[in-house]
Design a protein around this motif. Sequence first.
Motif, PDB file in Angstrom:
ATOM      1  N   UNK A 189     -28.012 -96.561 -31.541  1.00 55.51           N
ATOM      2  CA  UNK A 189     -27.584 -95.852 -32.750  1.00 55.51           C
ATOM      3  C   UNK A 189     -26.405 -94.926 -32.486  1.00 55.51           C
ATOM      4  N   UNK A 190     -25.761 -95.121 -31.337  1.00 55.36           N
ATOM      5  CA  UNK A 190     -24.615 -94.279 -30.988  1.00 55.36           C
ATOM      6  C   UNK A 190     -23.368 -95.126 -30.774  1.00 55.36           C
ATOM      7  N   UNK A 191     -22.244 -94.503 -30.987  1.00 60.23           N
ATOM      8  CA  UNK A 191     -20.952 -95.120 -30.694  1.00 60.23           C
ATOM      9  C   UNK A 191     -19.999 -94.031 -30.240  1.00 60.23           C
ATOM     10  N   UNK A 192     -18.983 -94.443 -29.498  1.00 58.83           N
ATOM     11  CA  UNK A 192     -17.922 -93.538 -29.061  1.00 58.83           C
ATOM     12  C   UNK A 192     -16.625 -94.002 -29.704  1.00 58.83           C
ATOM     13  N   UNK A 193     -15.869 -93.072 -30.255  1.00 56.06           N
ATOM     14  CA  UNK A 193     -14.537 -93.417 -30.740  1.00 56.06           C
ATOM     15  C   UNK A 193     -13.532 -92.841 -29.748  1.00 56.06           C
ATOM     16  N   UNK A 194     -12.774 -93.746 -29.113  1.00 54.31           N
ATOM     17  CA  UNK A 194     -11.816 -93.360 -28.085  1.00 54.31           C
ATOM     18  C   UNK A 194     -10.406 -93.737 -28.523  1.00 54.31           C
TER      19      UNK A 194
END
Length: 346
Positions: A148-153
């Motif tokens: 349920x997590x994401x990283x925006x890079x």
Amino acid sequence: MQKGNKESKQQNLLADAKVSVIGGGSWATALSKILLNNLDQISWWVRRKEVAEHIEKYGHNPNYISSIEFDRKALNVSTDLKETIKESDVIFLVIPSAFLHTEFTHAGITPEDLKDKIIVSAIKGIIPEFTLIPAAYLNEHFGVEYNNMAIVAGPCHAEEVAHERLSYLTIATPTRGKAYAIADLLRCRYINVNRNDDLVGTEYSAIMKNVYAIAAGICFGIGYGDNFMAVLLSNAIRETERFVDHVYPKHRDVKTSAYLGDLLVTAYSQYSRNRTFGNMIGKGHSVKFAQLEMKMVAEGYYASNCVNEIQKKFELELPIADAVYKCLYEGKNPKRTFAAIQGLLK
């Protein structure tokens, strides 16, 4: 509610999701602008009441990237963090890592508040109280599942988003469906989005690049030229690869935009707060002076201490990261410190 987007190739799984942005800085402002290309409305939490009132009245952030003008009807601005999170399905976290735990504690955020929420972290630092990356902090302290997590890079600077210059983001999450859905929330005329499944590695890399941007700034302040800077950064990406491979073993190509690209733009750009911070250190200013002089947080300062703790645990040789730590936390002379590692760079 999502606007119609001809660029989307599939039905967005988050089309009816309630989306919020948590944070009042430049990147939070830029992300709000990006999201409103595809959404009719978002919630936006800022800490200070006077900032919230200014945004509601005038439609722009008074402190960061004030040139971005918002449709005030599209914003639900609040200073109530708990309520904003409660009413959201997708939460973009953009609070500096050094203050995330404090803000969550002050607001009384509990695991129940984050249950079943999709958390998209745009935080590029380590939670200093626990030496944890944001994903691990959310998982261990609030029970948020990694799925349920994401990283925006990046590589992407908020200032160029304001000018709508073509930029690229990377969404890192182990769940492919969520990656496409989050990408659809962000993709627009001036934003392209890539995807990968290396959530932890991408987050660590985003943290490391801030440390190396400080190194680049220090070297620039000392007086090193472009030739040395190229050597410094080619070594920095290899240090990043060595660090991330030990901390989170997984096959990854660090030459892609989320890793090497993010490092390059942060180390070279005039907009980079970490490079600016390092430049002041290189010119002989104290850490305290540099922090007071800057109006924005240089995440790499806090990251340097945490990275130093982790590298000791894994017994890693990271000459550039060591040099930054010595300048920032041990008060070593920048010129002599970086002169000492010249022979170690290849």
